[in-house]
Design a protein around this motif. Structure first.
Motif, PDB file in Angstrom:
ATOM      1  N   SER A 179       0.841  -1.190   0.000  1.00 41.66           N
ATOM      2  CA  SER A 179       0.000   0.000   0.000  1.00 41.66           C
ATOM      3  C   SER A 179       0.879   1.243   0.000  1.00 41.66           C
ATOM      4  N   LEU A 180       0.508   2.236  -0.809  1.00 41.11           N
ATOM      5  CA  LEU A 180       1.130   3.557  -0.793  1.00 41.11           C
ATOM      6  C   LEU A 180       0.133   4.545  -0.211  1.00 41.11           C
TER       7      LEU A 180
ATOM      8  N   ASP B 147       3.774   0.546   2.810  1.00 40.28           N
ATOM      9  CA  ASP B 147       3.609  -0.677   3.587  1.00 40.28           C
ATOM     10  C   ASP B 147       3.753  -1.880   2.673  1.00 40.28           C
ATOM     11  N   VAL B 148       4.546  -2.843   3.093  1.00 42.03           N
ATOM     12  CA  VAL B 148       4.707  -4.093   2.349  1.00 42.03           C
ATOM     13  C   VAL B 148       4.540  -5.253   3.320  1.00 42.03           C
ATOM     14  N   ASP B 149       3.685  -6.195   2.959  1.00 41.28           N
ATOM     15  CA  ASP B 149       3.439  -7.364   3.793  1.00 41.28           C
ATOM     16  C   ASP B 149       3.804  -8.618   2.995  1.00 41.28           C
TER      17      ASP B 149
ATOM     18  N   PHE C 289       6.730  -4.515   6.601  1.00 40.09           N
ATOM     19  CA  PHE C 289       7.683  -3.414   6.571  1.00 40.09           C
ATOM     20  C   PHE C 289       6.951  -2.114   6.288  1.00 40.09           C
ATOM     21  N   ASN C 290       7.332  -1.051   6.986  1.00 46.95           N
ATOM     22  CA  ASN C 290       6.749   0.273   6.777  1.00 46.95           C
ATOM     23  C   ASN C 290       7.871   1.303   6.669  1.00 46.95           C
ATOM     24  N   LEU C 291       7.741   2.214   5.717  1.00 48.41           N
ATOM     25  CA  LEU C 291       8.656   3.351   5.605  1.00 48.41           C
ATOM     26  C   LEU C 291       7.825   4.614   5.631  1.00 48.41           C
TER      27      LEU C 291
ATOM     28  N   SER D 260      10.327   0.858   9.822  1.00 50.25           N
ATOM     29  CA  SER D 260       9.974  -0.063  10.896  1.00 50.25           C
ATOM     30  C   SER D 260       9.607  -1.409  10.296  1.00 50.25           C
ATOM     31  N   PHE D 261       9.684  -2.448  11.110  1.00 48.12           N
ATOM     32  CA  PHE D 261       9.288  -3.779  10.639  1.00 48.12           C
ATOM     33  C   PHE D 261       8.802  -4.599  11.823  1.00 48.12           C
TER      34      PHE D 261
END
Length: 244
Positions: free
Chosen positions: A45-46, A73-75, A82-84, A100-101
């Motif tokens: 998700s962006l 967000d990447v799952d 993972f989130n940036l 963060s992760f």
């Protein structure tokens, strides 16, 4: 989304956006992301958002200024997330680039997660910090869910814990109402002392524009409790999310 280790740090600020009111509480254990296929092993998700204030754990982190933020967000494999996060106030006083992760697992009655946040502030010296946490969450039924968050910040050598109750109410196929209440408790984390930290409440209205695009206006209010030496904070936010 920065732990307020000193009064100056309290004003400069730091999350990782939250589903109902951006920048106020911890990452969700089970992200709601749209995958590229029904059996896909990854989801992403962006997000881009605007906040009248960047409030994190009850504290105005953007020194009274509006904030524009983006996040990715990447799952992966229903196990790793993972989130940036990137945020910048309109006057340039606040700037943050925080990854963060966490790893998470559905254990039946609860979902457990363990992760790390690295609070990073480009252009500032001596204010970055790492935070390690575990989170337990449970679906309660009727649209309610609850979670407990326990974290340790290495730089402040302090603890921050939080209990949160969330509710989602579908209105129709495209609109729902999301509400949350979170109660924080901190030890050796704030300049104001130890004890009950903040009570943060919020409501958001996700509007599904397409299968992949969602627009969400939201409102939030944080009550400063015993551990905070700052006042209450209220804010409004608007978030646009694209899921792929």
């Amino acid at each position: 989304m920065k732990p307020n280790l000193t009064l100056r740090h309290l004003l400069l600020g730091f999350f990782v956006p939250c589903a109902a009111f951006a920048g106020t509480t911890e990452p969700a254990v089970t992200p709601t992301l749209h995958s590229s296929g029904t059996d896909s092993w990854w989801k992403a998700s962006l997000n881009v958002g605007y906040e009248t204030l960047h409030v994190y754990r009850g504290v105005d982190s953007s020194a009274g200024n509006a904030n524009i933020w983006e996040s990715l967000d990447v799952d992966i494999a229903n196990f790793f997330h993972f989130n940036l996060y990137n945020g910048n106030s309109l006057n340039g006083e606040y700037g943050e680039l925080t990854p963060s992760f966490y790893f998470y697992k559905d254990l039946g009655p609860i979902t457990a997660a363990a992760g790390m946040i690295w609070y990073h502030f480009p252009g500032e010296d001596g204010v970055d910090s790492e935070e390690y946490y575990i989170q337990l969450s449970r679906e309660l039924g009727a649209g309610f869910s609850a979670s407990a968050w326990f974290s340790y910040n290495a730089r402040s050598e302090g603890w921050y814990h939080e209990l949160k109750l969330s509710h989602s109410l579908p209105i129709n196929n495209t609109v729902s109402v999301e509400s949350q209440a979170a109660l924080g408790y901190s030890t050796s984390y704030r300049t104001g002392g130890n004890g009950l930290d903040n009570l943060t409440i919020g409501v958001g209205v996700p509007i599904k524009l397409t299968e992949s695009l969602t627009l969400k206006p939201s409102l939030g209010y944080a009550f400063a409790l015993d551990a905070l030496d700052s006042g209450d904070e209220g804010w409004a936010a608007l978030t646009l999310s694209y899921r792929f």
